[in-house]
Enzyme design. Structure first.
Site, PDB file in Angstrom:
ATOM      1  N   ILE A 177      -0.045 -18.852  42.871  1.00 27.57           N
ATOM      2  CA  ILE A 177      -0.716 -18.530  41.577  1.00 27.57           C
ATOM      3  C   ILE A 177       0.727 -18.230  40.555  1.00 27.57           C
ATOM      4  O   ILE A 177       1.152 -16.999  41.322  1.00 27.57           O
ATOM      5  CB  ILE A 177      -1.052 -16.949  42.136  1.00 27.57           C
ATOM      6  CG1 ILE A 177      -2.657 -17.193  43.326  1.00 27.57           C
ATOM      7  CG2 ILE A 177      -2.421 -16.449  41.039  1.00 27.57           C
ATOM      8  CD1 ILE A 177      -3.026 -16.248  43.702  1.00 27.57           C
TER       9      ILE A 177
ATOM     10  N   LYS B 278       4.050  -5.502  45.790  1.00 32.04           N
ATOM     11  CA  LYS B 278       3.590  -6.109  44.901  1.00 32.04           C
ATOM     12  C   LYS B 278       2.236  -5.615  43.414  1.00 32.04           C
ATOM     13  O   LYS B 278       2.507  -5.719  42.425  1.00 32.04           O
ATOM     14  CB  LYS B 278       1.886  -7.258  45.388  1.00 32.04           C
ATOM     15  CG  LYS B 278       2.320  -7.873  46.492  1.00 32.04           C
ATOM     16  CD  LYS B 278       1.443  -8.897  47.687  1.00 32.04           C
ATOM     17  CE  LYS B 278       2.680  -9.679  48.823  1.00 32.04           C
ATOM     18  NZ  LYS B 278       0.998 -10.234  49.788  1.00 32.04           N
TER      19      LYS B 278
END
Ligand code: HSE
Length: 435
Positions: free
Chosen positions: A138, A207
């Site tokens: 992504i 993340k």
């Protein structure tokens, strides 16, 4: 294209699923990459631990080496895909200090040593690209770093761990328990042999630190990310959520927040949460990832796709590689993310959210009133209460939904309920987000 200059030398460190895929695609599609870059390229080597290991993509033996330092020192662009922190840090610093650009997918490295690596890149004007570090295929790093650099990101809600999303999805769809769903994820290859880093929320926290840092132009140390994993999520909670039109997801939430004393800052947290089934993130199925960004001018944006996988992650790595190689052709210093806003990372206690607290209580006169008192004494307001009819043992379950309140007050409320004589057990606590 007629090459008029020396090839840009590319070193790949690591030949696991992603590294082998990147190297194989560089060899297979070299001419296409050269056309996109506008210059010749050469894969100068692939550093591996074991020359004879079996790989997902076959690579020419003469390109393999165990001497990663020499490979790094002879390269213009180093692609770091060995994982881990210490050796990766050493090699990435070596590459940057020698003036090479670096492409990495190493979230642990960036979450723990990001500022040091960005400073090293800035010092020599090199590029440090890491699109693959969050959300696999992504595109989310570049949109946050570049496309949204003129906007103000207020909030990010991310499903950034495929293993946990797969597990929660199976619990939701099939009514499985956590252990059963995790066993299925392992059998199908979605979960790693040791899934601790995934189910504990640690992978998502790395993340979250990266996303919050980029979105808010601020350094967010990993230790300031609040983390709760999914090991305590029960089949009952998931079933109850489904019946109420909600779904349980492990979310990484990065926000701009204001403390009660007026301090403006940021927060990053990872925990399971209830989302309405109408929320775009509720539709993220299986091992997919998605990042929902709320920005002042752009409004709501959703980035969705495969969060892992060899070819999928290689797509992000190769995009970074082409971008770094183009800079070699054009010249000039590399782009870096800015940490210039330098906002404080605020304590988790000042974050605002809603809780859903499930209690086992004695079904006796006055119990509800006393529990309502415990909640209101901590400055928390009740929004909903649902009580099930008591069983033959006289115990009823009570589901209390709160209005928005600060985490510190909500956590204190749960502790006080746990200690209350009327409460037999706190059966579960979930935050409610996305409403
Ligand atoms: N273990 C990770 C996941 C892979 O399950 O999403 C990508 O970081």
């Amino acid at each position: 294209m007629t090459p008029t200059r020396a090839p840009i030398r590319i070193a790949v460190l690591g030949a696991g699923t992603v590294g082998a895929e990147v190297a194989a695609q560089l060899l297979e599609h070299r001419e296409e990459f050269e056309a996109r870059i506008g210059a010749p390229i050469a894969l100068s080597g692939v550093a591996v631990r074991d020359l004879d290991a079996t790989r997902t993509r076959a690579l020419p033996r003469e390109l393999l080496t165990t001497d990663s330092r020499s490979l790094v020192l002879g390269a213009n662009i180093v692609v770091e895909l060995i994982g881990g922190v210490d050796q990766a840090r050493e090699l990435v610093l070596l590459a940057l200090e020698s003036g090479a650009d670096v492409v990495t997918g190493n979230k642990a490295l960036l979450a723990t040593h990001g500022p040091e690596l960005f400073a090293a890149a800035e010092r020599v004007g090199a590029q440090l690209n890491y699109e693959a570090a969050v959300g696999g295929a992504i595109p989310i790093i570049r949109p946050l770093r570049d496309s949204l650099a003129g906007d103000h990101v207020r909030r990010i809600l991310g499903i950034v761990n495929g293993t946990t999303n797969f597990v929660l999805d199976r619990m939701d769809e099939e009514g499985l328990g956590f252990d059963e769903a995790l066993a299925e994820a392992t059998r199908l290859g979605y979960a790693e042999a040791d899934p601790t880093g995934d189910v504990s929320g640690a992978d998502a926290a790395q993340k979250a630190a990266i996303l919050a840092g980029l979105a808010f132009h601020t350094t967010v140390p990993l230790e300031k990310v609040w983390v709760e994993g999914i090991t305590g999520v029960t089949a009952d909670q998931v079933r109850t959520a489904r019946a109420a039109g909600q779904v349980v997801k492990l979310l990484a939430i990065c926000e701009r927040i204001t403390a009660p004393d007026g301090t403006e800052g940021v927060s990053a947290r990872v925990h399971p949460a209830l989302l309405p089934r109408t929320h775009p993130l509720a539709a993220v199925r299986g091992a997919n990832n998605a990042v929902f960004v709320q920005a002042e001018s752009a409004g709501n944006l959703m980035f969705y796709g495969a969060g892992a996988g060899g070819p999928e992650t290689a797509s992000a790595v190769l995009g970074d590689l082409v971008s770094a190689a183009r800079r070699h052709v054009i010249g000039g210093p590399g782009l870096i993310g800015s940490a210039g806003a330098d906002l404080p990372v605020l304590d988790h206690g000042v974050v605002e959210t809603r809780y859903q607290i499930t209690l086992a209580v004695r079904d006796e006169p006055g119990v509800l009133a006393r529990l309502a008192g415990i909640v209101s004494e901590r400055g928390v307001s009740i929004e909903t209460v649902e009580q099930s009819r008591a069983g033959s043992d006289g115990t009823a379950s009570l589901v209390v939904g709160t209005h928005r309140a600060r985490e510190a007050a909500l956590a204190a409320t749960v502790e006080a309920l746990r200690d209350a004589a009327e409460v037999e057990a706190v059966l579960g606590v979930l935050r409610v987000e996305g409403e």
